[in-house]
Design a protein around this motif. Structure first.
Motif, PDB file in Angstrom:
ATOM      1  N   GLY A  12       0.791  -1.128  -0.063  1.00 40.04           N
ATOM      2  CA  GLY A  12       0.001   0.030   0.010  1.00 40.04           C
ATOM      3  C   GLY A  12       0.903   1.368  -0.019  1.00 40.04           C
ATOM      4  N   ALA A  13       1.783   1.135   0.796  1.00 37.75           N
ATOM      5  CA  ALA A  13       2.764   2.384   0.986  1.00 37.75           C
ATOM      6  C   ALA A  13       3.467   2.836  -0.597  1.00 37.75           C
ATOM      7  CB  ALA A  13       3.875   2.136   1.865  1.00 37.75           C
ATOM      8  N   ARG A  14       3.995   1.660  -1.248  1.00 37.00           N
ATOM      9  CA  ARG A  14       4.701   1.576  -2.516  1.00 37.00           C
ATOM     10  C   ARG A  14       3.446   2.228  -3.694  1.00 37.00           C
ATOM     11  NH1 ARG A  14       8.620  -2.001  -3.672  1.00 37.00           N
ATOM     12  NH2 ARG A  14      10.489  -1.648  -2.805  1.00 37.00           N
ATOM     13  N   LEU A  15       2.214   1.786  -3.453  1.00 36.05           N
ATOM     14  CA  LEU A  15       1.361   2.244  -4.606  1.00 36.05           C
ATOM     15  C   LEU A  15       0.734   3.496  -4.085  1.00 36.05           C
ATOM     16  CD1 LEU A  15      -0.188  -1.317  -5.584  1.00 36.05           C
ATOM     17  CD2 LEU A  15       1.640  -0.016  -6.792  1.00 36.05           C
ATOM     18  N   ASN A  16       0.842   3.921  -3.114  1.00 34.92           N
ATOM     19  CA  ASN A  16       0.197   4.994  -2.370  1.00 34.92           C
ATOM     20  C   ASN A  16      -1.579   4.676  -2.123  1.00 34.92           C
ATOM     21  OD1 ASN A  16       0.096   7.533  -1.317  1.00 34.92           O
ATOM     22  ND2 ASN A  16      -0.110   8.573  -3.350  1.00 34.92           N
ATOM     23  N   ILE A  17      -1.563   3.511  -1.548  1.00 35.07           N
ATOM     24  CA  ILE A  17      -3.098   3.340  -1.592  1.00 35.07           C
ATOM     25  C   ILE A  17      -3.192   2.685   0.128  1.00 35.07           C
ATOM     26  CG2 ILE A  17      -3.763   2.725  -3.529  1.00 35.07           C
ATOM     27  CD1 ILE A  17      -3.211  -0.203  -3.226  1.00 35.07           C
ATOM     28  N   SER A  18      -4.327   2.556   0.549  1.00 34.33           N
ATOM     29  CA  SER A  18      -4.510   2.110   1.768  1.00 34.33           C
ATOM     30  C   SER A  18      -4.238   0.434   1.989  1.00 34.33           C
ATOM     31  CB  SER A  18      -5.871   2.158   2.427  1.00 34.33           C
ATOM     32  OG  SER A  18      -6.732   1.399   1.872  1.00 34.33           O
ATOM     33  N   PRO A  19      -3.626  -0.114   3.140  1.00 31.57           N
ATOM     34  CA  PRO A  19      -3.449  -1.573   3.254  1.00 31.57           C
ATOM     35  C   PRO A  19      -4.443  -2.365   2.887  1.00 31.57           C
ATOM     36  CG  PRO A  19      -2.579  -0.384   5.266  1.00 31.57           C
ATOM     37  CD  PRO A  19      -3.451   0.444   4.354  1.00 31.57           C
ATOM     38  N   VAL A  20      -5.800  -1.925   3.089  1.00 28.74           N
ATOM     39  CA  VAL A  20      -7.164  -2.829   2.628  1.00 28.74           C
ATOM     40  C   VAL A  20      -7.138  -2.776   1.176  1.00 28.74           C
ATOM     41  CG1 VAL A  20      -9.575  -2.754   2.843  1.00 28.74           C
ATOM     42  CG2 VAL A  20      -8.401  -2.072   4.933  1.00 28.74           C
ATOM     43  N   ALA A  21      -6.971  -1.593   0.408  1.00 29.50           N
ATOM     44  CA  ALA A  21      -6.866  -1.508  -1.012  1.00 29.50           C
ATOM     45  C   ALA A  21      -5.850  -2.403  -1.533  1.00 29.50           C
ATOM     46  CB  ALA A  21      -6.820   0.088  -1.124  1.00 29.50           C
ATOM     47  N   ALA A  22      -4.742  -2.418  -0.941  1.00 26.71           N
ATOM     48  CA  ALA A  22      -3.656  -3.045  -1.378  1.00 26.71           C
ATOM     49  C   ALA A  22      -4.109  -4.781  -1.316  1.00 26.71           C
ATOM     50  CB  ALA A  22      -2.386  -3.195  -0.701  1.00 26.71           C
ATOM     51  N   ARG A  23      -4.591  -5.033  -0.183  1.00 29.35           N
ATOM     52  CA  ARG A  23      -5.138  -6.411   0.062  1.00 29.35           C
ATOM     53  C   ARG A  23      -6.254  -6.872  -0.974  1.00 29.35           C
ATOM     54  NH1 ARG A  23      -9.405  -9.447   2.660  1.00 29.35           N
ATOM     55  NH2 ARG A  23      -8.689 -11.250   3.309  1.00 29.35           N
ATOM     56  N   SER A  24      -7.068  -5.794  -1.383  1.00 27.02           N
ATOM     57  CA  SER A  24      -7.944  -6.018  -2.307  1.00 27.02           C
ATOM     58  C   SER A  24      -7.373  -6.158  -3.713  1.00 27.02           C
ATOM     59  CB  SER A  24      -9.112  -4.691  -2.367  1.00 27.02           C
ATOM     60  OG  SER A  24     -10.054  -4.871  -3.411  1.00 27.02           O
ATOM     61  N   LEU A  25      -6.406  -5.189  -4.096  1.00 26.33           N
ATOM     62  CA  LEU A  25      -5.925  -5.352  -5.421  1.00 26.33           C
ATOM     63  C   LEU A  25      -4.905  -6.645  -5.549  1.00 26.33           C
ATOM     64  CD1 LEU A  25      -4.994  -3.780  -7.994  1.00 26.33           C
ATOM     65  CD2 LEU A  25      -2.777  -2.885  -6.754  1.00 26.33           C
ATOM     66  N   ALA A  26      -4.354  -7.286  -4.304  1.00 26.87           N
ATOM     67  CA  ALA A  26      -3.838  -8.661  -4.611  1.00 26.87           C
ATOM     68  C   ALA A  26      -4.664  -9.492  -4.885  1.00 26.87           C
ATOM     69  CB  ALA A  26      -2.893  -8.656  -3.264  1.00 26.87           C
ATOM     70  N   ARG A  27      -5.869  -9.444  -4.265  1.00 27.37           N
ATOM     71  CA  ARG A  27      -6.880 -10.526  -4.619  1.00 27.37           C
ATOM     72  C   ARG A  27      -7.423 -10.542  -5.848  1.00 27.37           C
ATOM     73  NH1 ARG A  27     -10.826 -11.479   0.413  1.00 27.37           N
ATOM     74  NH2 ARG A  27     -11.105 -13.375  -0.374  1.00 27.37           N
ATOM     75  N   ARG A  28      -7.614  -9.461  -6.148  1.00 26.71           N
ATOM     76  CA  ARG A  28      -8.055  -9.244  -7.638  1.00 26.71           C
ATOM     77  C   ARG A  28      -7.164  -9.642  -8.743  1.00 26.71           C
ATOM     78  NH1 ARG A  28      -9.940  -4.427  -6.938  1.00 26.71           N
ATOM     79  NH2 ARG A  28      -8.009  -3.351  -7.681  1.00 26.71           N
ATOM     80  N   LEU A  29      -5.963  -9.230  -8.609  1.00 24.18           N
ATOM     81  CA  LEU A  29      -4.907  -9.750  -9.477  1.00 24.18           C
ATOM     82  C   LEU A  29      -4.550 -11.349  -9.280  1.00 24.18           C
ATOM     83  CD1 LEU A  29      -2.732  -6.332  -9.682  1.00 24.18           C
ATOM     84  CD2 LEU A  29      -4.394  -7.284 -11.285  1.00 24.18           C
ATOM     85  N   ARG A  30      -4.923 -11.807  -8.253  1.00 26.48           N
ATOM     86  CA  ARG A  30      -4.666 -13.230  -8.068  1.00 26.48           C
ATOM     87  C   ARG A  30      -3.103 -13.391  -7.631  1.00 26.48           C
ATOM     88  NH1 ARG A  30      -8.997 -15.871 -11.998  1.00 26.48           N
ATOM     89  NH2 ARG A  30     -10.680 -15.505 -10.500  1.00 26.48           N
ATOM     90  N   LEU A  31      -2.490 -12.409  -7.020  1.00 24.75           N
ATOM     91  CA  LEU A  31      -1.062 -12.535  -6.887  1.00 24.75           C
ATOM     92  C   LEU A  31      -0.796 -13.594  -5.658  1.00 24.75           C
ATOM     93  CD1 LEU A  31      -0.168  -8.541  -6.476  1.00 24.75           C
ATOM     94  CD2 LEU A  31       0.018 -10.350  -8.254  1.00 24.75           C
ATOM     95  N   PRO A  32       0.252 -14.490  -5.784  1.00 27.08           N
ATOM     96  CA  PRO A  32       0.746 -15.563  -4.862  1.00 27.08           C
ATOM     97  C   PRO A  32       0.926 -14.750  -3.456  1.00 27.08           C
ATOM     98  CG  PRO A  32       2.430 -15.327  -6.470  1.00 27.08           C
ATOM     99  CD  PRO A  32       1.277 -14.194  -6.855  1.00 27.08           C
ATOM    100  N   ARG A  33       0.265 -15.479  -2.486  1.00 25.63           N
ATOM    101  CA  ARG A  33       0.472 -15.239  -1.054  1.00 25.63           C
ATOM    102  C   ARG A  33       0.926 -16.188  -0.206  1.00 25.63           C
ATOM    103  NH1 ARG A  33      -5.610 -13.444  -0.164  1.00 25.63           N
ATOM    104  NH2 ARG A  33      -5.862 -14.911  -1.678  1.00 25.63           N
ATOM    105  N   SER A  34       1.595 -15.765   0.843  1.00 27.57           N
ATOM    106  CA  SER A  34       2.171 -16.690   1.930  1.00 27.57           C
ATOM    107  C   SER A  34       2.205 -15.989   3.170  1.00 27.57           C
ATOM    108  CB  SER A  34       3.510 -17.086   1.433  1.00 27.57           C
ATOM    109  OG  SER A  34       4.541 -15.844   1.510  1.00 27.57           O
ATOM    110  N   LEU A  35       2.466 -16.698   4.171  1.00 30.45           N
ATOM    111  CA  LEU A  35       2.396 -16.244   5.746  1.00 30.45           C
ATOM    112  C   LEU A  35       3.984 -15.940   6.008  1.00 30.45           C
ATOM    113  CD1 LEU A  35      -0.432 -17.952   7.462  1.00 30.45           C
ATOM    114  CD2 LEU A  35      -0.062 -15.713   6.693  1.00 30.45           C
TER     115      LEU A  35
END
Length: 165
Positions: A12-35
């Motif tokens: 979110g900081a890199r794209l200048n958006i909120s962390p919630v918006a970053a999570r939504s974007l990652a889900r929408r783009l189906r980016l690989p996630r891990s813990l």
């Protein structure tokens, strides 16, 4: 093309958006996630491939809020109209229910009178049949005529009661 592993906060900081918006974007783009070891979600992303321009938050929301407020006011006005209409229908319902109750009472009264009249008619027919039989066998016609006169008076009285009720 360098793939980076970032948290939602960092993305979110890199794209200048909120962390919630970053999570939504990652889900929408189906980016690989891990813990990560501390339990936070990490997203593997190549920032050069993401073409995201953040929308200004105030402009879009102000128009939507105004539209929604207008819609709420319109719906509240419609609710007031429907409540008034429902009150009118309720009054009609109550009036018709009272009318139906009166009609049922009258119907029960008329049924009781009809039953009583049928019983009286059956009783009188029985008496007439007895008198006719006596008239054939008995020579005392005066008694028979007197009794027929009484029956006629009873019939007239029953007819008057029925006409009044």
């Amino acid at each position: 093309m360098s793939v980076e592993t970032l948290t939602y906060d960092a993305l979110g900081a890199r794209l200048n958006i909120s962390p919630v918006a970053a999570r939504s974007l990652a889900r929408r783009l189906r980016l690989p996630r891990s813990l990560s070891d501390d339990g936070k979600a990490l997203v593997s992303v190549d920032l050069a491939e993401i073409r995201h321009t953040p929308q200004p938050p105030g402009r879009r929301q102000a128009g939507a809020v105004a539209q929604l407020t207008a819609k709420v006011v319109a719906l509240q006005a419609e609710i007031v109209q429907l409540e008034a209409m429902a009150a009118g229908h309720r009054a009609d319902f109550e009036r018709e229910r009272e009318r139906a109750e009166r009609l049922v009472t009258e119907l029960l009264h008329a049924a009781a009178e009809t039953t009583a009249a049928r019983e009286a008619a059956a009783r009188l027919e029985g008496e007439v049949a007895v008198l006719r039989a006596r008239a054939r066998t008995d020579s005392s016609i005066d008694k028979t005529e007197r009794r027929l006169g009484q029956l006629a008076a009873t019939l007239v009285e029953s007819d008057r009661k029925a006409a009044r009720g």
